[in-house]
Each structure stands twice: as C-alpha cells, then as structure tokens.
Design a protein around this motif. Structure first.
Motif, PDB file in Angstrom:
ATOM      1  N   LEU A   1       5.089   8.052   1.350  1.00 36.01           N
ATOM      2  CA  LEU A   1       6.025   8.932   0.641  1.00 36.01           C
ATOM      3  C   LEU A   1       5.541  10.360   0.783  1.00 36.01           C
ATOM      4  O   LEU A   1       4.357  10.631   0.543  1.00 36.01           O
ATOM      5  CB  LEU A   1       6.101   8.599  -0.851  1.00 36.01           C
ATOM      6  N   ASP A   2       6.436  11.255   1.168  1.00 36.33           N
ATOM      7  CA  ASP A   2       6.018  12.653   1.222  1.00 36.33           C
ATOM      8  C   ASP A   2       6.837  13.487   0.261  1.00 36.33           C
ATOM      9  O   ASP A   2       8.005  13.230   0.031  1.00 36.33           O
ATOM     10  CB  ASP A   2       6.057  13.211   2.642  1.00 36.33           C
ATOM     11  N   GLY A   3       6.139  14.473  -0.348  1.00 31.13           N
ATOM     12  CA  GLY A   3       6.811  15.308  -1.339  1.00 31.13           C
ATOM     13  C   GLY A   3       5.880  16.351  -1.902  1.00 31.13           C
ATOM     14  O   GLY A   3       5.075  16.948  -1.171  1.00 31.13           O
ATOM     15  N   ARG A   4       6.002  16.592  -3.215  1.00 31.21           N
ATOM     16  CA  ARG A   4       5.168  17.604  -3.858  1.00 31.21           C
ATOM     17  C   ARG A   4       4.277  17.002  -4.952  1.00 31.21           C
ATOM     18  O   ARG A   4       3.212  17.519  -5.250  1.00 31.21           O
ATOM     19  CB  ARG A   4       6.037  18.682  -4.530  1.00 31.21           C
ATOM     20  N   ASP A   5       4.746  15.914  -5.558  1.00 33.08           N
ATOM     21  CA  ASP A   5       4.062  15.359  -6.742  1.00 33.08           C
ATOM     22  C   ASP A   5       3.846  13.857  -6.618  1.00 33.08           C
ATOM     23  O   ASP A   5       3.738  13.161  -7.610  1.00 33.08           O
ATOM     24  CB  ASP A   5       4.902  15.632  -8.002  1.00 33.08           C
ATOM     25  N   ILE A   6       3.793  13.358  -5.391  1.00 30.00           N
ATOM     26  CA  ILE A   6       3.672  11.905  -5.221  1.00 30.00           C
ATOM     27  C   ILE A   6       2.298  11.428  -5.703  1.00 30.00           C
ATOM     28  O   ILE A   6       2.191  10.487  -6.493  1.00 30.00           O
ATOM     29  CB  ILE A   6       3.919  11.487  -3.744  1.00 30.00           C
ATOM     30  N   GLY A   7       1.242  12.127  -5.261  1.00 32.79           N
ATOM     31  CA  GLY A   7      -0.108  11.713  -5.654  1.00 32.79           C
ATOM     32  C   GLY A   7      -0.465  12.084  -7.087  1.00 32.79           C
ATOM     33  O   GLY A   7      -1.378  11.508  -7.670  1.00 32.79           O
ATOM     34  N   THR A   8       0.230  13.064  -7.657  1.00 34.49           N
ATOM     35  CA  THR A   8      -0.109  13.507  -9.019  1.00 34.49           C
ATOM     36  C   THR A   8       0.725  12.803 -10.090  1.00 34.49           C
ATOM     37  O   THR A   8       0.223  12.494 -11.164  1.00 34.49           O
ATOM     38  CB  THR A   8       0.087  15.032  -9.174  1.00 34.49           C
ATOM     39  N   VAL A   9       2.011  12.554  -9.809  1.00 30.80           N
ATOM     40  CA  VAL A   9       2.909  12.043 -10.851  1.00 30.80           C
ATOM     41  C   VAL A   9       3.594  10.720 -10.488  1.00 30.80           C
ATOM     42  O   VAL A   9       3.583   9.771 -11.277  1.00 30.80           O
ATOM     43  CB  VAL A   9       4.010  13.098 -11.177  1.00 30.80           C
ATOM     44  N   VAL A  10       4.194  10.660  -9.320  1.00 32.43           N
ATOM     45  CA  VAL A  10       5.015   9.481  -8.994  1.00 32.43           C
ATOM     46  C   VAL A  10       4.130   8.256  -8.771  1.00 32.43           C
ATOM     47  O   VAL A  10       4.370   7.190  -9.352  1.00 32.43           O
ATOM     48  CB  VAL A  10       5.920   9.755  -7.760  1.00 32.43           C
TER      49      VAL A  10
ATOM     50  N   MET B   1       0.847  -1.199   0.000  1.00 33.03           N
ATOM     51  CA  MET B   1       0.000   0.000   0.000  1.00 33.03           C
ATOM     52  C   MET B   1       0.879   1.245   0.000  1.00 33.03           C
ATOM     53  O   MET B   1       1.900   1.279   0.676  1.00 33.03           O
ATOM     54  CB  MET B   1      -0.881  -0.015   1.262  1.00 33.03           C
ATOM     55  N   ILE B   2       0.450   2.232  -0.794  1.00 31.48           N
ATOM     56  CA  ILE B   2       1.189   3.487  -0.872  1.00 31.48           C
ATOM     57  C   ILE B   2       0.319   4.605  -0.288  1.00 31.48           C
ATOM     58  O   ILE B   2      -0.838   4.767  -0.676  1.00 31.48           O
ATOM     59  CB  ILE B   2       1.481   3.868  -2.352  1.00 31.48           C
ATOM     60  N   ILE B   3       0.904   5.371   0.637  1.00 30.09           N
ATOM     61  CA  ILE B   3       0.248   6.582   1.128  1.00 30.09           C
ATOM     62  C   ILE B   3       1.072   7.762   0.644  1.00 30.09           C
ATOM     63  O   ILE B   3       2.277   7.851   0.930  1.00 30.09           O
ATOM     64  CB  ILE B   3       0.156   6.593   2.674  1.00 30.09           C
ATOM     65  N   ALA B   4       0.453   8.644  -0.137  1.00 32.72           N
ATOM     66  CA  ALA B   4       1.145   9.825  -0.666  1.00 32.72           C
ATOM     67  C   ALA B   4       0.759  11.031   0.174  1.00 32.72           C
ATOM     68  O   ALA B   4      -0.428  11.299   0.355  1.00 32.72           O
ATOM     69  CB  ALA B   4       0.736  10.047  -2.119  1.00 32.72           C
ATOM     70  N   ILE B   5       1.752  11.734   0.695  1.00 35.75           N
ATOM     71  CA  ILE B   5       1.471  12.958   1.456  1.00 35.75           C
ATOM     72  C   ILE B   5       2.205  14.114   0.784  1.00 35.75           C
ATOM     73  O   ILE B   5       3.428  14.205   0.838  1.00 35.75           O
ATOM     74  CB  ILE B   5       1.899  12.824   2.943  1.00 35.75           C
ATOM     75  N   ASP B   6       1.451  14.931   0.083  1.00 37.44           N
ATOM     76  CA  ASP B   6       2.049  16.080  -0.610  1.00 37.44           C
ATOM     77  C   ASP B   6       1.640  17.373   0.083  1.00 37.44           C
ATOM     78  O   ASP B   6       0.632  17.414   0.788  1.00 37.44           O
ATOM     79  CB  ASP B   6       1.567  16.119  -2.071  1.00 37.44           C
ATOM     80  N   GLY B   7       2.421  18.416  -0.178  1.00 41.71           N
ATOM     81  CA  GLY B   7       2.064  19.713   0.374  1.00 41.71           C
ATOM     82  C   GLY B   7       3.232  20.669   0.329  1.00 41.71           C
ATOM     83  O   GLY B   7       4.351  20.267   0.008  1.00 41.71           O
ATOM     84  N   PRO B   8       2.971  21.937   0.658  1.00 38.43           N
ATOM     85  CA  PRO B   8       4.019  22.958   0.569  1.00 38.43           C
ATOM     86  C   PRO B   8       5.047  22.858   1.695  1.00 38.43           C
ATOM     87  O   PRO B   8       4.850  22.108   2.654  1.00 38.43           O
ATOM     88  CB  PRO B   8       3.222  24.264   0.683  1.00 38.43           C
ATOM     89  N   ALA B   9       6.112  23.645   1.555  1.00 35.69           N
ATOM     90  CA  ALA B   9       7.180  23.667   2.561  1.00 35.69           C
ATOM     91  C   ALA B   9       6.625  24.099   3.916  1.00 35.69           C
ATOM     92  O   ALA B   9       5.826  25.026   3.997  1.00 35.69           O
ATOM     93  CB  ALA B   9       8.271  24.641   2.119  1.00 35.69           C
ATOM     94  N   GLY B  10       7.040  23.384   4.953  1.00 33.05           N
ATOM     95  CA  GLY B  10       6.674  23.795   6.302  1.00 33.05           C
ATOM     96  C   GLY B  10       5.291  23.368   6.754  1.00 33.05           C
ATOM     97  O   GLY B  10       4.823  23.798   7.801  1.00 33.05           O
TER      98      GLY B  10
END
Ligand code: DC
Length: 217
Positions: free
Chosen positions: A118-127, A1-10
């Motif tokens: 996975l946390d980042g900026r584009d995990i749920g949209t691209v990766v 299972m993949i959990i994607a957590i994206d969002g801005p800095a801070g």
C-alpha cells in the motif's frame, strides 16, 4: 504480509510500489487514488471541504480497485483523477477528518485481504501501524519536481518546472502540517532517499528488505 510505502508527492511511489508488488507477487493499492476519487465525487456533487455531510457522501461511495486502478460502482475513474486540480483537491479533502475516517476501514479491509503493497502518506503510521515492512520513500523537492515535469511532458501535457516545484512544495506543506494523520515517517520505517538512486536500485533495495523478512532473517 503488508508493505507500507509512504512519502511525499513525486517521490516515485507509483512506479516503485507497482514494481515491488509485481516482483513479490503482491497486490498494489494506491491509496492516494481513493482520496482523488473522493475529491472528484465531492466536487461533482457540489461539496466543498466545509460542507456538512461529507461523511455521508464518503460512506455512500462504492469505491474499489480494478485492473485499471480505482473504481466507482465497478467502473474505472481513469485519468479524470490525475489532473493537477484533482491533486490539489485530493490534498484539501484528505485533511477533513470525516474523509480520512471514511476511507480507513476500506483500506484496512482491502489491504488485509491478501499480501499487499500500500502506498500513501499514513499507511505505516495510521492505517497499518503493524505493517510487517514500512518504507518512507523520499527525494529532494527539486528532484521530485524534475521527475514530475518530465512525466507531464512525456504524456504530452503542458508543464512548467517552476510551477511543478511550487505545487510539490505546497502539497508537502499541506500534507505534513494537517492536524490529522499528517505525512511523517513512522518511527520503525526504513528511510529510502531515491534522489541519487536509479529506479532499479530503489526497487531492489525494498524487495531485498521484503525477502529478508519473508525468509525470517
Ligand atoms: O499520492 P497522491 O498524490 O495520489 O495523493 C493525493 C493526495 O491524497 C495527497 O496530496 C494527500 C492525500 N493522501 C493522504 O492524505 N493519505 C494517503 N494515504 C494517500 C494520499
């Protein structure tokens, strides 16, 4: 299972993702640290974002994750990737298509190896557009700046709240306006605004969503 957590800095992605992963028994992958590692190596090699051959450099780096975070040739890069300069450099290099392409396969390979957050900026949209759970974690810019400022002071680093806010706003703009894989909420992501939530409330909100999915509710 993949959990994607994206969002801005801070927005608190580091703390929240680590805790969510720990409670669920998942592995946490901080994808921002990969961009920071690339920025560090590129700068050390004398590259700018314009230098041709960045794809070759990225492809030649043996990056991975160890117990102390991102590794190069199996050795932790430690705090060298955590300076404000490296934050800006990571943001700049992350807008280069060759850098994003180079890190895409690596993230997919490591992420699918086990149950991962996975946390980042584009995990749920691209990766991982097919991630089982997508969270878009955000907070008001002033609140994010206040938290970052406190983090710096707690770590004994000099900090100025106004400068931190400017840095956050500049990165928000750069990360969300770049042409390739910009920071944006995936259509099927759940929005979590942590401005007025405690850390515990934020973690349990996400863990509850994950447990529901795991139970098949
Ligand atoms: O999450 P962070 O602050 O460590 O990320 C550093 C930079 O890396 C961020 O400004 C944008 C970039 N990044 C990205 O473009 N895509 C990701 N999945 C993670 C980070």
């Amino acid at each position: 299972m993949i959990i994607a957590i994206d969002g801005p800095a801070g927005a608190g992605k580091t703390t929240i993702s680590s805790q969510v992963a720990e409670r669920l028994g998942f592995v946490r992958l901080d994808t921002g640290s990969l961009y920071r590692a690339v920025a560090l190596c590129a700068l050390q090699a004398g590259y700018t974002t314009q230098t041709p051959g960045l794809d070759g450099l990225v492809g030649s780096l043996a990056l991975g994750f160890g117990k102390d975070g991102v590794t190069l040739d199996g050795v932790s890069l430690g705090d060298r990737i955590r300076t404000p300069e490296m934050s800006q450099a990571a943001s700049a290099f992350s807008a280069v298509p060759a850098v994003r392409q180079g890190l895409l396969e690596l993230q997919r390979r490591i992420g699918r190896a086990t149950n991962s957050v996975l946390d980042g900026r584009d995990i749920g949209t691209v990766v991982f557009p097919d991630a089982e759970l997508k969270i878009f974690l955000t907070a008001r810019p002033e609140e994010r700046a206040r938290r970052r400022h406190k983090e710096h002071l707690d770590a004994g680093r000099p900090s100025n709240l106004e400068d931190v806010l400017k840095d956050i706003e500049a990165r928000d703009l750069a990360d969300s306006s770049r042409a390739i894989a910009p920071l944006k909420q995936a259509e099927d992501a759940i929005l979590v605004d942590s401005s007025d939530l405690t850390i515990e409330q934020t973690i349990s909100t996400i863990v509850e969503h994950a447990r529901e999915l795991m139970r098949g509710d």
